[in-house]
Motif scaffolding. Sequence first.
Motif, PDB file in Angstrom:
ATOM      1  N   MET A  94      10.076  -7.719  -2.358  1.00 51.85           N
ATOM      2  CA  MET A  94      11.412  -7.860  -1.795  1.00 51.85           C
ATOM      3  C   MET A  94      11.811  -6.617  -1.003  1.00 51.85           C
ATOM      4  N   LEU A  95      11.537  -5.442  -1.537  1.00 50.48           N
ATOM      5  CA  LEU A  95      11.862  -4.204  -0.830  1.00 50.48           C
ATOM      6  C   LEU A  95      11.018  -4.050   0.428  1.00 50.48           C
ATOM      7  N   GLY A  96       9.755  -4.450   0.377  1.00 53.73           N
ATOM      8  CA  GLY A  96       8.898  -4.386   1.557  1.00 53.73           C
ATOM      9  C   GLY A  96       9.389  -5.304   2.658  1.00 53.73           C
ATOM     10  N   ALA A  97       9.849  -6.496   2.292  1.00 54.56           N
ATOM     11  CA  ALA A  97      10.385  -7.425   3.291  1.00 54.56           C
ATOM     12  C   ALA A  97      11.677  -6.889   3.887  1.00 54.56           C
ATOM     13  N   LEU A 110      21.097  -1.136   2.521  1.00 57.97           N
ATOM     14  CA  LEU A 110      21.209  -2.513   2.058  1.00 57.97           C
ATOM     15  C   LEU A 110      20.821  -2.633   0.586  1.00 57.97           C
ATOM     16  N   ALA A 111      19.743  -1.960   0.190  1.00 60.38           N
ATOM     17  CA  ALA A 111      19.317  -1.991  -1.215  1.00 60.38           C
ATOM     18  C   ALA A 111      20.379  -1.352  -2.114  1.00 60.38           C
ATOM     19  N   ALA A 112      21.039  -0.290  -1.638  1.00 60.14           N
ATOM     20  CA  ALA A 112      22.100   0.344  -2.427  1.00 60.14           C
ATOM     21  C   ALA A 112      23.278  -0.603  -2.613  1.00 60.14           C
ATOM     22  N   ILE A 113      23.605  -1.386  -1.580  1.00 63.89           N
ATOM     23  CA  ILE A 113      24.679  -2.374  -1.712  1.00 63.89           C
ATOM     24  C   ILE A 113      24.300  -3.429  -2.746  1.00 63.89           C
ATOM     25  N   VAL A 118      16.658   3.084  -3.989  1.00 62.40           N
ATOM     26  CA  VAL A 118      15.379   3.288  -3.322  1.00 62.40           C
ATOM     27  C   VAL A 118      15.607   4.230  -2.147  1.00 62.40           C
ATOM     28  N   ASP A 119      14.616   5.027  -1.867  1.00 64.96           N
ATOM     29  CA  ASP A 119      14.673   5.978  -0.764  1.00 64.96           C
ATOM     30  C   ASP A 119      14.092   5.340   0.490  1.00 64.96           C
ATOM     31  N   ARG A 120      14.514   5.816   1.658  1.00 59.25           N
ATOM     32  CA  ARG A 120      14.026   5.247   2.918  1.00 59.25           C
ATOM     33  C   ARG A 120      12.529   5.468   3.085  1.00 59.25           C
ATOM     34  N   LEU A 126       6.150   1.115   1.763  1.00 61.91           N
ATOM     35  CA  LEU A 126       5.887  -0.284   1.440  1.00 61.91           C
ATOM     36  C   LEU A 126       5.582  -1.089   2.697  1.00 61.91           C
ATOM     37  N   VAL A 127       6.271  -0.790   3.802  1.00 64.72           N
ATOM     38  CA  VAL A 127       6.000  -1.489   5.060  1.00 64.72           C
ATOM     39  C   VAL A 127       4.600  -1.148   5.556  1.00 64.72           C
ATOM     40  N   ARG A 128       4.216   0.124   5.465  1.00 64.73           N
ATOM     41  CA  ARG A 128       2.870   0.524   5.899  1.00 64.73           C
ATOM     42  C   ARG A 128       1.778  -0.095   5.036  1.00 64.73           C
ATOM     43  N   ALA A 129       2.089  -0.398   3.786  1.00 68.29           N
ATOM     44  CA  ALA A 129       1.095  -0.978   2.874  1.00 68.29           C
ATOM     45  C   ALA A 129       0.933  -2.480   3.061  1.00 68.29           C
TER      46      ALA A 129
END
Length: 155
Positions: A94-97, A110-113, A118-120, A126-129
């Motif tokens: 979910m965080l990767g998406a 958005l994740a904080a809301i 999670v940190d940027r 996660l996106v690179r993975a």
Amino acid sequence: MERVEYGSDAVTICARSRVAEATCRACGVRSGRVHSRYVRRLSDGVLGRRPVVIALTVRQFVCLDSQCTTRTFVEQVDGLSEPNRRRTTPLLAMLGAGGLGVGGRAGARLAAILGIKVDRTMLLRLVRALPEPATTPAPAVLGVDDFALRRVILS
């Protein structure tokens, strides 16, 4: 799942695996000899603005293969946990998406809301993975359309 504890700051789900044996990731030999147990605390999503934590009791098994370099290994719950991860597999997806959709800094906001800390840089990792998307072969012939409704004169 053994029990659910509703605290003022988090919802904790206490769970354990019921399988009798686990497979060594190094050599592939199954073992049922338990070395020890401990509790892993995995972060999951949010429930009612409170973070969900899964307190997963895992067992450490002794590898029965004498040639294996790994003497002990920890069982993993498929679809929930991965080795050396503090977050569940669905939360990571979910965080990767989210990171792929809006980027690092905006994804962290958005994740904080949503109540997920999670940190940027974690989102960008996660996106690179993520696996590379399937590519299509380049076209053999490329046509150029020379029709235009309005002519633009560049000077």
